[in-house]
Scaffold this motif. Structure first.
Motif, mmCIF file in Angstrom:
data_model
loop_
_atom_site.group_PDB
_atom_site.id
_atom_site.type_symbol
_atom_site.label_atom_id
_atom_site.label_comp_id
_atom_site.label_asym_id
_atom_site.label_seq_id
_atom_site.Cartn_x
_atom_site.Cartn_y
_atom_site.Cartn_z
ATOM 1 N N HIS A 57 3.331 14.047 32.270
ATOM 2 C CA HIS A 57 3.968 15.169 31.417
ATOM 3 C C HIS A 57 4.006 16.451 31.972
ATOM 4 C CE1 HIS A 57 5.707 16.736 27.978
ATOM 5 N NE2 HIS A 57 4.688 17.494 27.725
ATOM 6 N N ILE A 62 7.342 12.336 32.693
ATOM 7 C CA ILE A 62 7.918 11.937 31.409
ATOM 8 C C ILE A 62 7.871 12.728 30.322
ATOM 9 C CG2 ILE A 62 6.526 9.423 32.155
ATOM 10 C CD1 ILE A 62 4.093 10.715 30.587
ATOM 11 N N SER A 63 8.577 12.411 29.504
ATOM 12 C CA SER A 63 8.828 13.395 28.102
ATOM 13 C C SER A 63 7.689 13.300 27.337
ATOM 14 C CB SER A 63 10.277 12.780 27.527
ATOM 15 O OG SER A 63 9.920 11.567 26.844
ATOM 16 N N ARG A 65 8.220 12.698 24.161
ATOM 17 C CA ARG A 65 8.040 11.391 23.318
ATOM 18 C C ARG A 65 7.355 10.102 24.114
ATOM 19 N NH1 ARG A 65 7.654 9.189 19.039
ATOM 20 N NH2 ARG A 65 8.619 7.082 18.705
ATOM 21 N N GLU A 66 7.488 10.214 25.412
ATOM 22 C CA GLU A 66 7.101 9.300 26.204
ATOM 23 C C GLU A 66 5.464 9.182 26.134
ATOM 24 O OE1 GLU A 66 5.993 5.833 28.571
ATOM 25 O OE2 GLU A 66 8.011 6.280 27.516
ATOM 26 N N ASP A 69 4.263 8.123 23.067
ATOM 27 C CA ASP A 69 4.053 6.398 22.998
ATOM 28 C C ASP A 69 2.937 6.007 23.685
ATOM 29 O OD1 ASP A 69 6.431 6.730 21.405
ATOM 30 O OD2 ASP A 69 7.778 5.980 23.272
ATOM 31 N N ARG A 70 2.627 6.600 25.003
ATOM 32 C CA ARG A 70 1.655 6.194 25.917
ATOM 33 C C ARG A 70 0.265 6.482 24.945
ATOM 34 N NH1 ARG A 70 3.008 7.262 32.096
ATOM 35 N NH2 ARG A 70 5.118 6.359 31.867
#
Length: 96
Positions: A57, A62-63, A65-66, A69-70
Motif C-alpha cells: 500500500h 494496492i489501494s 480498500r485492498e 480487505d487483506r
C-alpha cells in the motif's frame, strides 16, 4: 504534505511495528511444544503477510480498500488459527 504521503508513512510505520512483533516473538517459538510451535508460527506468518500488504500500500501497488480487505482476511485466518487450540478442550469430571 499530501494525503497519500501521510498514508504511505503510516502504512510503513504499521509494517515496521508488525515486523518488530514478529522479530520479538520468533526466537521464542523454538522453545514451545510442537503443537504450540506450529500454531504460533502460523500466527507470525499472518503478521508477515499483513506487513507485506502495508508495504505494498505504501508503494502505491494496492489501494486502501485492498489493504482493508487483506487486513480483514488476515484477521479471519487468525481466528481460524485461534480455534486450533493446542490445549485439549474436553472437560474433566470428578471421575477423571
Amino acid at each position: 504534505m499530501t494525503r497519500s504521503r501521510r498514508s504511505a508513512r503510516r502504512a510503513l510505520a504499521a509494517a515496521r511495528m508488525l515486523d518488530q512483533v514478529v522479530a520479538t516473538q520468533l526466537p521464542l517459538v523454538g522453545g514451545l511444544p510442537e503443537a504450540s510451535r506450529h500454531r504460533t508460527a502460523d500466527f507470525l506468518a499472518e503478521l508477515v503477510l499483513l506487513s507485506q500488504a502495508y508495504r505494498h500500500h505504501a508503494a502505491g501497488w494496492i489501494s486502501r480498500r485492498e489493504l482493508a480487505d487483506r487486513g480483514a482476511a488476515a484477521v479471519s485466518r487468525i481466528e481460524v488459527i485461534r480455534g486450533r487450540s493446542s490445549v485439549p478442550t474436553g472437560q474433566f469430571t470428578e471421575r477423571d
